[in-house]
Design a protein around this motif. Structure first.
Motif, short mmCIF file in Angstrom:
data_model
loop_
_atom_site.label_atom_id
_atom_site.label_comp_id
_atom_site.label_asym_id
_atom_site.label_seq_id
_atom_site.Cartn_x
_atom_site.Cartn_y
_atom_site.Cartn_z
N ILE A 255 0.83 -1.21 0.00
CA ILE A 255 0.00 0.00 0.00
C ILE A 255 0.87 1.26 0.00
O ILE A 255 0.66 2.18 -0.81
CB ILE A 255 -0.95 -0.01 1.21
CG1 ILE A 255 -1.96 -1.15 1.09
CG2 ILE A 255 -1.68 1.33 1.33
CD1 ILE A 255 -2.83 -1.35 2.31
N VAL A 256 1.85 1.31 0.89
CA VAL A 256 2.71 2.49 0.98
C VAL A 256 3.56 2.65 -0.28
O VAL A 256 3.69 3.76 -0.82
CB VAL A 256 3.60 2.40 2.23
CG1 VAL A 256 4.59 3.56 2.28
CG2 VAL A 256 2.75 2.39 3.49
N GLY A 257 4.12 1.56 -0.78
CA GLY A 257 4.94 1.64 -1.99
C GLY A 257 4.14 2.03 -3.20
O GLY A 257 4.62 2.77 -4.08
N LEU A 258 2.91 1.54 -3.29
CA LEU A 258 2.03 1.89 -4.41
C LEU A 258 1.71 3.38 -4.39
O LEU A 258 1.74 4.05 -5.44
CB LEU A 258 0.75 1.06 -4.32
CG LEU A 258 -0.16 1.00 -5.56
CD1 LEU A 258 0.58 0.41 -6.74
CD2 LEU A 258 -1.40 0.18 -5.25
N ILE A 259 1.42 3.92 -3.21
CA ILE A 259 1.13 5.35 -3.09
C ILE A 259 2.37 6.18 -3.43
O ILE A 259 2.29 7.18 -4.17
CB ILE A 259 0.63 5.67 -1.68
CG1 ILE A 259 -0.73 5.01 -1.44
CG2 ILE A 259 0.55 7.17 -1.44
CD1 ILE A 259 -1.22 5.13 -0.01
N ALA A 260 3.52 5.78 -2.92
CA ALA A 260 4.75 6.53 -3.17
C ALA A 260 5.13 6.53 -4.64
O ALA A 260 5.56 7.56 -5.18
CB ALA A 260 5.89 5.95 -2.33
N GLY A 261 4.97 5.40 -5.30
CA GLY A 261 5.38 5.32 -6.70
C GLY A 261 4.41 5.94 -7.67
O GLY A 261 4.80 6.35 -8.77
N TYR A 262 3.15 6.05 -7.27
CA TYR A 262 2.13 6.52 -8.22
C TYR A 262 1.89 8.02 -8.14
O TYR A 262 1.70 8.69 -9.16
CB TYR A 262 0.82 5.78 -7.99
CG TYR A 262 -0.24 6.11 -9.01
CD1 TYR A 262 -0.26 5.50 -10.26
CD2 TYR A 262 -1.23 7.06 -8.72
CE1 TYR A 262 -1.23 5.83 -11.20
CE2 TYR A 262 -2.20 7.39 -9.64
CZ TYR A 262 -2.19 6.77 -10.87
OH TYR A 262 -3.15 7.10 -11.81
N PHE A 263 1.91 8.59 -6.92
CA PHE A 263 1.50 9.98 -6.74
C PHE A 263 2.69 10.95 -6.74
O PHE A 263 2.98 11.60 -5.76
CB PHE A 263 0.72 10.14 -5.44
CG PHE A 263 -0.65 9.55 -5.49
CD1 PHE A 263 -1.66 10.13 -6.23
CD2 PHE A 263 -0.94 8.40 -4.78
CE1 PHE A 263 -2.93 9.59 -6.27
CE2 PHE A 263 -2.20 7.83 -4.82
CZ PHE A 263 -3.20 8.42 -5.57
N GLY A 264 3.42 11.02 -7.81
CA GLY A 264 4.32 12.12 -8.07
C GLY A 264 5.47 12.31 -7.08
O GLY A 264 5.58 11.63 -6.07
N GLY B 288 8.10 -1.96 0.69
CA GLY B 288 7.66 -0.70 0.10
C GLY B 288 8.63 -0.18 -0.94
O GLY B 288 8.21 0.37 -1.97
N ARG B 289 9.91 -0.34 -0.72
CA ARG B 289 10.90 0.12 -1.70
C ARG B 289 10.80 -0.65 -3.01
O ARG B 289 10.88 -0.08 -4.10
CB ARG B 289 12.31 -0.03 -1.12
CG ARG B 289 12.71 1.10 -0.21
CD ARG B 289 14.18 1.00 0.16
NE ARG B 289 14.65 2.21 0.81
CZ ARG B 289 15.91 2.40 1.18
NH1 ARG B 289 16.80 1.43 0.98
NH2 ARG B 289 16.28 3.52 1.76
N ILE B 290 10.60 -1.96 -2.89
CA ILE B 290 10.48 -2.78 -4.10
C ILE B 290 9.23 -2.39 -4.88
O ILE B 290 9.27 -2.19 -6.10
CB ILE B 290 10.44 -4.27 -3.72
CG1 ILE B 290 11.78 -4.69 -3.11
CG2 ILE B 290 10.11 -5.13 -4.94
CD1 ILE B 290 11.79 -6.10 -2.58
N VAL B 291 8.11 -2.26 -4.18
CA VAL B 291 6.85 -1.91 -4.84
C VAL B 291 6.93 -0.51 -5.43
O VAL B 291 6.42 -0.26 -6.53
CB VAL B 291 5.68 -2.03 -3.85
CG1 VAL B 291 4.38 -1.51 -4.46
CG2 VAL B 291 5.51 -3.49 -3.41
#
Length: 314
Positions: A128-137, A187-190
């Motif tokens: 969840i955290v990695g997805l948010i970090a990678g997607y939202f700019g 989270g880093r991998i995602v």
């Protein structure tokens, strides 16, 4: 013979893909995993461990001892040392005259429960955290990435000892501590995978069609993260099991007399020269379990790798 005739008569090598046409990547991965003997052996061993953990109660009744019951007749030698393996106790006894085999069986339940629960919790938070970090700019990515750096900078053992001294040791605390120190790596991998996927053409097409960010994240991006997340989960479980054993060994994990491989090894350190079985069997259980999960994780990773030529092997 002309050049044209020469090319027409030449044999063109072909690759037999009859077994792969019309099959999804998951079907190909499953077919390859079934041909991997190491994966089959490790998978069967892990299933056996699960059955042992699930039926620890009936097994202890079959053996004739409970994990906390002391044998006051055959449990200790005349010198007060653990009794060696015998017909009364197949794997010997510990320093209190308790059956080592039964305690190893119950330790399996503790290790699998804590290891699997902590790994699943860490993966869910990390995804969840990695997805948010990678997607939202960049702005969100910078904040979340610094948060992951802070989590990874904490000294694991020092934090675990401090937390347990405040709230007290328990399985739930162990799961929370292990998950807290594991989710940031997931989270880093995602995050890295999401940064790559969000620039794909089909993501741009979904945006142009008016798809919401939530739909793109969970329908278009997340399914492409399943393979690396599945592999990392398989490899994270043995790490969590070792963490649990370490905490129990240091006395900040499972509360005695509940058996754990870690506290059994800790109890054996004072008498291992006279009672080798007390240290050997929980140690073998810990090593064999972590090795099985690691080898299975490697096999799953290889099976999901689309670049390997063995996917096309008969």
């Amino acid at each position: 013979m002309s050049t044209t005739e020469l090319f027409e008569s030449a044999e063109v090598p072909t690759i037999d893909t009859s077994g792969t046409l019309g099959r999804s990547p998951w079907q190909l991965a499953w077919a390859r995993l079934r041909r991997d003997r190491v994966a089959l052996v490790c998978g069967a061993f892990i299933v056996l461990l699960g059955l042992v953990a699930a039926f620890a109660g009936p097994l202890s009744k079959l053996i004739g001892w409970s994990p906390t019951q002391q044998d006051r007749i055959n449990g200790l030698t005349p010198d007060g040392l653990p009794a060696p393996p015998s017909v009364h106790h197949l794997l010997g006894t510990d320093n209190l005259g308790r059956d080592v085999l039964v305690r190893v069986i119950y330790g399996t339940r503790v290790s699998l429960a804590v290891g699997v629960a902590a790994a699943v919790a860490a993966v869910l938070i990390g995804v969840i955290v990695g997805l948010i970090a990678g997607y939202f700019g960049p702005a969100v990515d910078a904040i979340v990435s610094r948060l992951m750096d802070v989590v990874l900078s904490f000294p694991f053992l020092l934090f675990a000892i401090a937390l347990v001294s405040v709230v007290g040791p328990s399985e739930l605390v162990e799961i929370g501590v292990i998950a807290f120190f594991s989710w940031a790596a997931v989270g880093r991998i995602v995050r890295g995978q999401t940064l790559s996927i969000r620039e794909k053409e089909y993501i741009e097409a979904a945006r142009s069609l008016g798809a919401s960010d939530r739909r793109i994240m969970f329908v278009d991006v997340l399914p492409n993260l399943v393979a690396p997340v599945l592999v990392y989960t398989t490899l994270l479980i043995p790490v969590s099991i070792v963490f649990e054993a370490t905490l129990s060994y240091l006395g900040v994990g499972i509360i005695p007399p509940t058996p754990s491989w870690g506290n059994m090894i800790s109890d054996a350190q004072d008498v291992y020269q006279q009672a080798w079985w007390f240290l050997l069997f929980p140690g073998i259980a810990l090593i064999a379990t972590t090795l099985a999960f690691n080898l299975l994780g490697d096999s799953v990773r290889d099976a999901l790798d689309p670049r390997t030529e063995r996917l096309f092997a008969k």
